[in-house]
Design a protein around this motif. Structure first.
Motif, PDB file in Angstrom:
ATOM      1  N   SER A 110       1.430  -1.790  -6.296  1.00  0.00           N
ATOM      2  CA  SER A 110       1.169  -3.230  -6.464  1.00  0.00           C
ATOM      3  C   SER A 110       1.189  -3.902  -5.097  1.00  0.00           C
ATOM      4  O   SER A 110       1.694  -3.315  -4.121  1.00  0.00           O
ATOM      5  N   GLY A 111       0.656  -5.110  -5.058  1.00  0.00           N
ATOM      6  CA  GLY A 111       0.715  -5.880  -3.821  1.00  0.00           C
ATOM      7  C   GLY A 111       2.157  -6.201  -3.471  1.00  0.00           C
ATOM      8  O   GLY A 111       2.545  -6.206  -2.305  1.00  0.00           O
ATOM      9  N   PHE A 112       2.942  -6.474  -4.497  1.00  0.00           N
ATOM     10  CA  PHE A 112       4.350  -6.832  -4.273  1.00  0.00           C
ATOM     11  C   PHE A 112       5.090  -5.669  -3.604  1.00  0.00           C
ATOM     12  O   PHE A 112       5.710  -5.829  -2.554  1.00  0.00           O
ATOM     13  N   ASN A 115       4.210  -4.968   0.121  1.00  0.00           N
ATOM     14  CA  ASN A 115       4.911  -5.752   1.149  1.00  0.00           C
ATOM     15  C   ASN A 115       6.340  -5.252   1.356  1.00  0.00           C
ATOM     16  O   ASN A 115       6.822  -5.171   2.485  1.00  0.00           O
ATOM     17  N   HIS A 136       4.290 -15.721   0.703  1.00  0.00           N
ATOM     18  CA  HIS A 136       4.559 -15.274  -0.666  1.00  0.00           C
ATOM     19  C   HIS A 136       5.940 -14.620  -0.809  1.00  0.00           C
ATOM     20  O   HIS A 136       6.455 -14.011   0.131  1.00  0.00           O
ATOM     21  N   SER A 138       6.871 -11.902  -2.099  1.00  0.00           N
ATOM     22  CA  SER A 138       6.962 -10.467  -1.783  1.00  0.00           C
ATOM     23  C   SER A 138       7.087 -10.233  -0.277  1.00  0.00           C
ATOM     24  O   SER A 138       7.680  -9.241   0.160  1.00  0.00           O
ATOM     25  N   ASP A 182       0.344 -15.218   5.164  1.00  0.00           N
ATOM     26  CA  ASP A 182      -0.676 -15.044   4.134  1.00  0.00           C
ATOM     27  C   ASP A 182      -2.025 -15.326   4.806  1.00  0.00           C
ATOM     28  O   ASP A 182      -2.096 -16.144   5.735  1.00  0.00           O
ATOM     29  N   ASP A 211      -1.222 -10.833   4.995  1.00  0.00           N
ATOM     30  CA  ASP A 211      -1.331 -10.499   3.571  1.00  0.00           C
ATOM     31  C   ASP A 211      -2.509 -11.287   3.010  1.00  0.00           C
ATOM     32  O   ASP A 211      -2.427 -12.499   2.811  1.00  0.00           O
ATOM     33  N   ALA A 213      -4.016 -11.235   0.047  1.00  0.00           N
ATOM     34  CA  ALA A 213      -4.147 -11.122  -1.413  1.00  0.00           C
ATOM     35  C   ALA A 213      -5.200 -12.084  -1.961  1.00  0.00           C
ATOM     36  O   ALA A 213      -5.986 -11.719  -2.839  1.00  0.00           O
ATOM     37  N   HIS A 214      -5.216 -13.324  -1.438  1.00  0.00           N
ATOM     38  CA  HIS A 214      -6.140 -14.328  -1.983  1.00  0.00           C
ATOM     39  C   HIS A 214      -7.391 -14.526  -1.135  1.00  0.00           C
ATOM     40  O   HIS A 214      -8.236 -15.356  -1.461  1.00  0.00           O
ATOM     41  N   LYS A 244      -6.324  -8.925  -7.790  1.00  0.00           N
ATOM     42  CA  LYS A 244      -6.927 -10.261  -7.884  1.00  0.00           C
ATOM     43  C   LYS A 244      -8.451 -10.111  -7.889  1.00  0.00           C
ATOM     44  O   LYS A 244      -9.017  -9.794  -8.925  1.00  0.00           O
ATOM     45  N   GLY A 250      -2.600  -2.825  -8.079  1.00  0.00           N
ATOM     46  CA  GLY A 250      -2.306  -1.987  -6.913  1.00  0.00           C
ATOM     47  C   GLY A 250      -2.287  -2.824  -5.650  1.00  0.00           C
ATOM     48  O   GLY A 250      -2.642  -4.008  -5.667  1.00  0.00           O
TER      49      GLY A 250
HETATM   50  N1  PMP Z   1       0.933 -11.275  -1.852  1.00  0.00           N
HETATM   51  C1  PMP Z   1       0.456 -12.473  -2.200  1.00  0.00           C
HETATM   52  C2  PMP Z   1       0.089 -13.441  -1.122  1.00  0.00           C
HETATM   53  C3  PMP Z   1       0.283 -12.803  -3.553  1.00  0.00           C
HETATM   54  O1  PMP Z   1      -0.193 -14.000  -3.909  1.00  0.00           O
HETATM   55  C4  PMP Z   1       0.617 -11.847  -4.534  1.00  0.00           C
HETATM   56  C5  PMP Z   1       0.406 -12.094  -6.015  1.00  0.00           C
HETATM   57  N2  PMP Z   1       0.860 -13.226  -6.548  1.00  0.00           N
HETATM   58  C6  PMP Z   1       1.139 -10.624  -4.118  1.00  0.00           C
HETATM   59  C7  PMP Z   1       1.269 -10.355  -2.773  1.00  0.00           C
HETATM   60  C8  PMP Z   1       1.542  -9.592  -5.113  1.00  0.00           C
HETATM   61  O2  PMP Z   1       0.439  -8.874  -5.527  1.00  0.00           O
HETATM   62  P1  PMP Z   1       0.469  -8.038  -6.876  1.00  0.00           P
HETATM   63  O3  PMP Z   1       0.242  -9.003  -7.984  1.00  0.00           O
HETATM   64  O4  PMP Z   1      -0.632  -7.058  -6.693  1.00  0.00           O
HETATM   65  O5  PMP Z   1       1.805  -7.380  -6.954  1.00  0.00           O
END
Ligand code: PMP
Length: 397
Positions: A110-112, A115, A136, A138, A182, A211, A213-214, A244, A250
């Motif tokens: 996951s992204g979380f 990090n 974020h 994470s 971010d 990061d 993600a967005h 996203k 992932g």
């Molecule tokens: N980093 C950022 C900037 C996010 O916004 C998010 C999701 N909210 C994440 C990481 C976590 O990603 P994931 O949902 O894939 O765990």
């Protein structure tokens, strides 16, 4: 027998959260997370998902996942370093490196946890991290886990970052200093000032960590914020999520080969947590191929985002200073914001309110996430409802 200490703790704290209106009520979906969703039998225009390009329900991704499940089954069976690395994990990582214009990439679950994994694999108690105050959760947790000194700088304030970078590097206290941001800030839709951040990083010898993600799938014709600014060879860590714009689940780091080699031997979720499932991996590969080969979905996302913003603004709503399709409608007062979101729901629009402590007090907003999958008719319908409620509540004159 259950612990009384735990019982008391839970009862007290849950009641406290409920009394302050901070207890999350979860509405399960009876439909895919597309532009129209169904909750408790009710159809709603969905303006709250991160499925920016509509790929979560794309037939091509579903087909790729089906085929991978047929070939490899539903689970990878082990962690990556035992025998949970399928050939498609390697293919995914090659595609991610191609997508991000880097030498190599590593995928996480996951992204979380990406990090958590990446920051703590490189930084430790003898280091310092300069972190944007709006980063974020994470990233914050990854920084904490590393044990490094965390130095927050004011949101996108380059003077503050420069002063703190100077102080940290000149103090001689730290072996390494990293700057983390971010790429796109998800509450306001503003973009990190990466050219200035890179300049400061070069001046003070900082490690750079973005990061995105967005921003991935959104900026840089889909390739992300770093590519948008033409800085692919200047950022050490490019973080992304597959959940996203990619539409699956992932996370990943893209960067130099040595960095990825290090993460493969040192990052704990890679070593100790079972790898992504075959279906997730194959669907993600297909999504990245689509993004590399076509800007069609990206163009549609921007068209829809620009349309929604223009219309909301011309109705008289405060839509903040977003530079991306993320469109906040700032109401201000927390109670009013929550009431607005409830009224939207009753009228057929799902758009969540975001209030303190997620955003500063008095800046409560409805966060709208238009996607490539919305039709103009859906957006128009949502806008009509927005106008009606805005007038009813005295927000619009
Ligand atoms: N980093 C950022 C900037 C996010 O916004 C998010 C999701 N909210 C994440 C990481 C976590 O990603 P994931 O949902 O894939 O765990």
């Amino acid at each position: 027998m259950a612990s009384k200490v735990l019982d008391d703790f839970l009862k007290q704290n849950l009641e406290d959260l409920k009394s302050r209106g901070l207890y999350n009520v979860i509405d399960p979906l009876e439909s895919p997370n597309g532009p129209i969703i169904k909750i408790a039998g009710k159809e709603l225009i969905n303006l709250s998902s991160n499925n920016y390009l509509g790929l979560a329900t794309d037939e091509r991704l579903k087909e790729a996942a089906h085929q991978a499940i047929e070939k490899f089954g539903v689970g990878a069976g082990a962690v990556r370093t035992i025998n949970g690395t399928l050939e498609i994990h390697i293919e995914l990582e090659k595609k991610l490196a191609e997508f991000k214009h880097t030498e190599a990439a590593i995928a996480y679950q996951s992204g979380f946890n990406c990090n958590m994994a990446a920051i703590s694999a490189v930084m430790d108690k003898n280091d310092a991290i300069l972190s944007d105050e709006l980063n974020h959760a994470s990233i914050i947790d990854g920084c904490r886990l590393s044990g490094a000194k965390i130095i927050r700088f004011k949101h996108s304030d380059m003077d503050d970052l420069r002063a703190k970078a100077k102080e940290a590097t000149e103090s001689g206290q730290y072996n390494k200093v990293m700057v983390i941001t971010d790429g796109v800030f998800s509450m306001d839709g503003d973009i990190a000032k990466l050219p200035e951040i890179v300049e400061i990083a070069e001046e003070f010898g900082l490690i750079t960590y973005v990061d995105d993600a967005h921003g991935s799938g959104v900026l840089g014709k889909g390739a992300g914020t770093v590519k948008h600014f033409g800085l692919s060879d200047k950022i050490d860590f490019q973080i992304g999520t597959l959940s996203k714009a990619i539409g699956v689940v992932g996370g990943y780091v893209a960067g130099k080969k040595e960095l990825i080699d290090w993460l493969k031997v040192r990052s704990r979720p890679f070593l100790f947590s079972t790898s992504l499932t075959p279906g997730d991996v194959a669907a993600s590969i297909k999504a990245i191929e689509i993004l590399i080969n076509s800007t069609e979905l990206n163009n549609r996302l921007w068209e829809n985002g620009n349309y929604l913003k223009k219309k909301l603004k011309s109705l008289g709503f405060d839509i903040g200073n977003s530079e991306t399709p993320i469109t906040p409608v700032i109401i201000g007062d927390e109670v009013k914001t929550q009431e607005f979101s409830k009224k939207l729901y009753e009228a057929g629009v799902y758009a969540k309110s975001i209030v303190f402590p997620t955003v500063p007090r008095g800046t409560g907003r409805i966060r709208n996430m238009p996607t490539a999958a919305h039709s103009k008719e859906m957006l128009d319908q949502a806008l009509t409802i927005y106008e009606k409620i805005g007038k009813e509540m005295g927000i619009l004159s």
